[in-house]
Design a protein around this motif. Structure first.
Motif, PDB file in Angstrom:
ATOM      1  N   ASP A   1       0.835  -1.211   0.000  1.00 46.40           N
ATOM      2  CA  ASP A   1       0.000   0.000   0.000  1.00 46.40           C
ATOM      3  C   ASP A   1       0.864   1.252   0.000  1.00 46.40           C
ATOM      4  O   ASP A   1       0.510   2.258  -0.631  1.00 46.40           O
ATOM      5  CB  ASP A   1      -0.931  -0.005   1.218  1.00 46.40           C
ATOM      6  N   LEU A   2       1.986   1.206   0.703  1.00 51.56           N
ATOM      7  CA  LEU A   2       2.887   2.359   0.699  1.00 51.56           C
ATOM      8  C   LEU A   2       3.468   2.604  -0.690  1.00 51.56           C
ATOM      9  O   LEU A   2       3.620   3.751  -1.108  1.00 51.56           O
ATOM     10  CB  LEU A   2       4.014   2.148   1.710  1.00 51.56           C
ATOM     11  N   LEU A   3       3.787   1.522  -1.392  1.00 54.42           N
ATOM     12  CA  LEU A   3       4.303   1.679  -2.754  1.00 54.42           C
ATOM     13  C   LEU A   3       3.214   2.246  -3.669  1.00 54.42           C
ATOM     14  O   LEU A   3       3.485   3.118  -4.504  1.00 54.42           O
ATOM     15  CB  LEU A   3       4.822   0.346  -3.291  1.00 54.42           C
ATOM     16  N   LYS A   4       1.991   1.761  -3.500  1.00 54.20           N
ATOM     17  CA  LYS A   4       0.883   2.319  -4.282  1.00 54.20           C
ATOM     18  C   LYS A   4       0.732   3.817  -4.002  1.00 54.20           C
ATOM     19  O   LYS A   4       0.500   4.616  -4.918  1.00 54.20           O
ATOM     20  CB  LYS A   4      -0.423   1.598  -3.941  1.00 54.20           C
ATOM     21  N   SER A   5       0.876   4.190  -2.734  1.00 53.30           N
ATOM     22  CA  SER A   5       0.778   5.600  -2.357  1.00 53.30           C
ATOM     23  C   SER A   5       1.865   6.421  -3.038  1.00 53.30           C
ATOM     24  O   SER A   5       1.610   7.529  -3.521  1.00 53.30           O
ATOM     25  CB  SER A   5       0.889   5.733  -0.838  1.00 53.30           C
ATOM     26  N   GLU A   6       3.075   5.880  -3.076  1.00 49.21           N
ATOM     27  CA  GLU A   6       4.197   6.585  -3.702  1.00 49.21           C
ATOM     28  C   GLU A   6       3.951   6.793  -5.194  1.00 49.21           C
ATOM     29  O   GLU A   6       4.195   7.878  -5.734  1.00 49.21           O
ATOM     30  CB  GLU A   6       5.488   5.796  -3.488  1.00 49.21           C
ATOM     31  N   ILE A   7       3.470   5.747  -5.849  1.00 47.81           N
ATOM     32  CA  ILE A   7       3.203   5.851  -7.285  1.00 47.81           C
ATOM     33  C   ILE A   7       2.053   6.824  -7.547  1.00 47.81           C
ATOM     34  O   ILE A   7       2.104   7.628  -8.489  1.00 47.81           O
ATOM     35  CB  ILE A   7       2.893   4.460  -7.876  1.00 47.81           C
ATOM     36  N   ALA A   8       1.053   6.779  -6.688  1.00 44.03           N
ATOM     37  CA  ALA A   8      -0.081   7.696  -6.837  1.00 44.03           C
ATOM     38  C   ALA A   8       0.367   9.149  -6.678  1.00 44.03           C
ATOM     39  O   ALA A   8      -0.106  10.038  -7.394  1.00 44.03           O
ATOM     40  CB  ALA A   8      -1.160   7.357  -5.815  1.00 44.03           C
ATOM     41  N   ALA A   9       1.294   9.374  -5.761  1.00 43.42           N
ATOM     42  CA  ALA A   9       1.809  10.736  -5.566  1.00 43.42           C
ATOM     43  C   ALA A   9       2.542  11.216  -6.810  1.00 43.42           C
ATOM     44  O   ALA A   9       2.428  12.388  -7.208  1.00 43.42           O
ATOM     45  CB  ALA A   9       2.747  10.764  -4.360  1.00 43.42           C
TER      46      ALA A   9
END
Length: 285
Positions: A139-147
């Motif tokens: 989920d943290l990686l998804k957050s990073e990509i979303a940012a």
């Protein structure tokens, strides 16, 4: 196993002693630990060389589990070294053994995101993996990509999912590092970050743990305290790009431009490992 424990705890003299005790260059278990030790020392070439030898033993033994593990770990090392094609091919080798290898798929997602600039394809892979494998750091990686793609709704959802997962006591202190970064860079609660970092130091007083404490104090605005921690416990003792970035930011704020210039060169060379979101930050050092 005692080598593994002492390396994790930061007892490097003990770790090296145990490694010397089990030295056997034809033994898989020794070679993978020698690779870890060389990586710890910042000798990536040595780490790759020994992991390749371990992989050869796994292949000659034809043990599926050891081969799969060797391929993903070697893929990581190749990525750190900037050899993205080899990294990708070894993740594929792992997937040929187990098509559900979540770690290998995450590695390929990172290549798509950080090297090929295809964040949507990376997210598609991560969403697929999340359908059968649950791990909060995804989920943290998804957050990073979303940012990186300015998708604030997706970023918020991913962070919420991570925070909900952290309510599960079964994770214990497993995600302390991630939580410190979250509370310093996203949720802006440096006091809580300091508390978590101090807990991490109590558990394993490694240079990486002290970096978390320094970064927390830096984000609270206590530059002198952060600088003292870095100089005493971190600088020159680890070669992790994320830690080097923290060191550079703290030295920049403290006016140590001589140190920053040297670190900036290393960080530019580590942009693939750090990810696209870090490029502008590093260029501004």
């Amino acid at each position: 196993m005692l080598f593994d424990v002492h390396l994790e705890l930061g007892n490097y003299i003990h770790a090296q002693s145990y490694l010397n005790d089990i030295a056997n260059t034809s033994d898989f278990d020794y070679l993978i630990r020698l690779a870890k030790w060389e990586d710890h020392k910042g000798n990536l070439a040595g780490a790759i060389e020994n992991m390749e030898k371990a992989m050869a033993i796994a292949e000659s033994s034809n043990l599926r589990g050891l081969k799969q593990w060797s391929y993903t770990n070697l893929a990581d090392f190749y990525g750190h070294a900037g050899d993205i094609e080899k990294s990708y091919n070894h993740y594929l080798k792992a997937l040929q053994i187990d098509s559900n290898d979540a770690y290998a798929k995450k590695g390929i997602a990172w290549i798509l995101y950080s090297y090929e600039d295809k964040p949507e394809e990376a997210l598609a892979i991560l969403n697929h993996v999340s359908s059968y494998y649950k791990a909060p750091d995804y989920d943290l990686l998804k957050s990073e990509i979303a940012a990186q793609t300015n998708n604030l709704d997706m970023k918020s959802t991913a962070l919420d999912n991570y925070i909900k997962a952290m309510q599960n006591d079964a994770y214990g202190v497993m995600y302390n590092k991630y939580n410190v970064i979250l509370f310093t860079e996203e949720l802006y609660n440096p006091d809580l970050a300091i508390k978590i970092a101090e807990e991490e130091i109590e558990n394993r007083p490694t240079p990486k743990s002290f970096d978390l404490l320094a970064w927390s104090h830096f984000n609270k605005g206590d530059i002198n305290k952060a600088k003292t921690i870095i100089e005493t416990y971190v600088d020159g003792k680890t070669y992790e790009p994320e830690v080097l970035y923290h060191i550079a930011e703290i030295y920049k704020a403290a006016g140590r431009t001589d140190k920053v210039k040297e670190l900036k060169r290393e960080l530019i060379a580590s942009l693939y490992e750090l990810g696209p979101n870090m490029e502008s930050k590093i260029n501004q050092l």
